[in-house]
Design a protein around this motif. Structure first.
Motif, PDB file in Angstrom:
ATOM      1  N   MET A   1      41.438   1.254  71.097  1.00  0.00           N
ATOM      2  CA  MET A   1      40.157   1.266  70.388  1.00  0.00           C
ATOM      3  C   MET A   1      40.313   0.744  68.965  1.00  0.00           C
ATOM      4  SD  MET A   1      37.504   4.410  69.676  1.00  0.00           S
ATOM      5  CE  MET A   1      37.192   4.615  71.426  1.00  0.00           C
ATOM      6  N   THR A   2      41.367   1.177  68.281  1.00  0.00           N
ATOM      7  CA  THR A   2      41.627   0.698  66.917  1.00  0.00           C
ATOM      8  C   THR A   2      41.826  -0.810  66.912  1.00  0.00           C
ATOM      9  OG1 THR A   2      42.643   2.808  66.303  1.00  0.00           O
ATOM     10  CG2 THR A   2      43.154   0.910  64.923  1.00  0.00           C
ATOM     11  N   PHE A   3      42.563  -1.311  67.894  1.00  0.00           N
ATOM     12  CA  PHE A   3      42.801  -2.758  67.988  1.00  0.00           C
ATOM     13  C   PHE A   3      41.492  -3.508  68.245  1.00  0.00           C
ATOM     14  CE2 PHE A   3      43.729  -6.645  70.315  1.00  0.00           C
ATOM     15  CZ  PHE A   3      44.760  -7.200  69.568  1.00  0.00           C
ATOM     16  N   LEU A   4      40.662  -2.981  69.132  1.00  0.00           N
ATOM     17  CA  LEU A   4      39.406  -3.649  69.491  1.00  0.00           C
ATOM     18  C   LEU A   4      38.417  -3.685  68.335  1.00  0.00           C
ATOM     19  CD1 LEU A   4      38.989  -2.158  73.065  1.00  0.00           C
ATOM     20  CD2 LEU A   4      39.230  -4.592  72.528  1.00  0.00           C
TER      21      LEU A   4
ATOM     22  N   CYS B   1      42.394 -11.560  76.601  1.00  0.00           N
ATOM     23  CA  CYS B   1      42.342 -10.342  77.422  1.00  0.00           C
ATOM     24  C   CYS B   1      43.158  -9.205  76.805  1.00  0.00           C
ATOM     25  CB  CYS B   1      42.885 -10.612  78.818  1.00  0.00           C
ATOM     26  SG  CYS B   1      42.065 -11.949  79.671  1.00  0.00           S
ATOM     27  N   LEU B   2      42.723  -8.011  77.130  1.00  0.00           N
ATOM     28  CA  LEU B   2      43.456  -6.804  76.759  1.00  0.00           C
ATOM     29  C   LEU B   2      43.590  -5.939  78.004  1.00  0.00           C
ATOM     30  CD1 LEU B   2      43.057  -4.590  73.645  1.00  0.00           C
ATOM     31  CD2 LEU B   2      42.811  -3.517  75.891  1.00  0.00           C
TER      32      LEU B   2
ATOM     33  N   ALA C   1      31.981   3.974  73.179  1.00  0.00           N
ATOM     34  CA  ALA C   1      32.215   4.157  71.744  1.00  0.00           C
ATOM     35  C   ALA C   1      32.271   2.843  70.983  1.00  0.00           C
ATOM     36  CB  ALA C   1      33.522   4.925  71.531  1.00  0.00           C
ATOM     37  N   LEU C   2      32.417   1.713  71.694  1.00  0.00           N
ATOM     38  CA  LEU C   2      32.503   0.418  71.034  1.00  0.00           C
ATOM     39  C   LEU C   2      31.108  -0.097  70.711  1.00  0.00           C
ATOM     40  CD1 LEU C   2      35.251  -1.286  73.224  1.00  0.00           C
ATOM     41  CD2 LEU C   2      35.525  -0.368  70.917  1.00  0.00           C
TER      42      LEU C   2
ATOM     43  N   LEU D   1      46.743 -13.142  77.671  1.00  0.00           N
ATOM     44  CA  LEU D   1      46.970 -11.735  77.365  1.00  0.00           C
ATOM     45  C   LEU D   1      47.274 -11.598  75.878  1.00  0.00           C
ATOM     46  CD1 LEU D   1      47.258  -8.820  78.383  1.00  0.00           C
ATOM     47  CD2 LEU D   1      49.696  -9.282  78.728  1.00  0.00           C
ATOM     48  N   VAL D   2      46.381 -10.942  75.157  1.00  0.00           N
ATOM     49  CA  VAL D   2      46.554 -10.771  73.716  1.00  0.00           C
ATOM     50  C   VAL D   2      47.327  -9.492  73.409  1.00  0.00           C
ATOM     51  CG1 VAL D   2      45.333 -10.421  71.525  1.00  0.00           C
ATOM     52  CG2 VAL D   2      44.477 -12.079  73.194  1.00  0.00           C
ATOM     53  N   SER D   3      47.008  -8.432  74.136  1.00  0.00           N
ATOM     54  CA  SER D   3      47.697  -7.173  73.885  1.00  0.00           C
ATOM     55  C   SER D   3      47.560  -6.259  75.092  1.00  0.00           C
ATOM     56  CB  SER D   3      47.130  -6.478  72.647  1.00  0.00           C
ATOM     57  OG  SER D   3      47.989  -5.453  72.201  1.00  0.00           O
TER      58      SER D   3
END
Length: 235
Positions: A42-45, A6-7, A70-71, A31-33
């Motif tokens: 967005m950068t992480f995803l 999860c984020l 945007a993903l 919980l990952v981040s």
């Protein structure tokens, strides 16, 4: 099933902390981040695989709806908002559920279970071939038997398939590729990206269109027309 990664995304620290605590209470969530900045999220995803996002909608720079759009391959989404009016917009982006602030744990748990069921269904096979003349599909929460000879066509609709037989239509969560592996020649043919048809159900051919016995007309992809004609013995 492994834990769902999860984020959490919310520009308000208190909002993030509440959801983080809720996540820690549910055994099948990890919980990952957690982010307060949507651009950082967005950068992480883009670089990491996440199963489930809990995202606020109203945020600076880019809102939650814009982020999801945007993903390229967005994870399952549960939106969090202070305004019920945003719920419809959330569902239009493909969100599984939405939570209204202040978020209650019981409502959070209900949304999470709904997301878990969807992910499990999506990961598992919903089309089961039991022998050469029939399949079982998961539809409306139950396994339904479908005789292959009764199928007129199968249509891809996003993450779902619409299976049309003589008198009924069924919808199941599956890919057209998974169905293509079951509905092989010589009885069925994939005429284009979104349709597999029964060759027995063909009533007529006109240019790049095929008409089926139920009156449905479907276009034939240019690179499929010659192959279809050869199978039908048309020169």
């Amino acid at each position: 099933m492994e834990k769902l990664k999860c984020l959490v995304l919310d520009d308000e620290p208190i909002g993030r902390e509440i959801i983080e605590n809720f996540v820690s209470e549910i055994p099948f969530l990890e919980l990952v981040s957690s982010f307060g900045d949507p651009l950082e999220a967005m950068t992480f995803l883009q670089a990491n695989k996440i199963d489930l996002i809990f995202s606020d909608i109203q945020m600076p720079k880019i809102n939650g709806l814009e982020l999801v759009r945007a993903l390229e391959n967005p994870p399952v989404i549960i939106f969090i908002t202070a305004h019920r009016d945003f719920a419809l917009d959330g569902f239009e982006t493909g969100a599984t559920d939405y939570l209204v602030k202040p978020v209650r744990f019981d409502r959070f748990l209900k949304a999470v279970n709904k997301a878990k069921d969807y992910i499990e269904l999506k990961q598992g096979s919903t089309v089961h071939q039991v022998n050469s003349d029939r399949i079982f599909i998961k539809s409306d929460g139950k396994l339904t038997k479908i005789l292959l000879d009764e199928i007129l066509y199968v249509e891809a609709q996003g993450d779902y398939l619409k299976i049309v037989i003589n008198n009924e239509t069924y919808t199941t969560l599956a890919t057209l590729k998974s169905m293509d592996e079951v509905l092989n020649l010589p009885k069925f043919f994939r005429v284009q990206r979104s349709f597999i048809i029964s060759l027995e159900a063909i009533r007529s051919l006109n240019g790049n269109m095929v008409e089926l016995t139920n009156g449905k007309s479907i276009s034939i992809a240019l690179n499929k027309k010659e192959e279809l004609f050869q199978i039908l013995g048309i020169r």
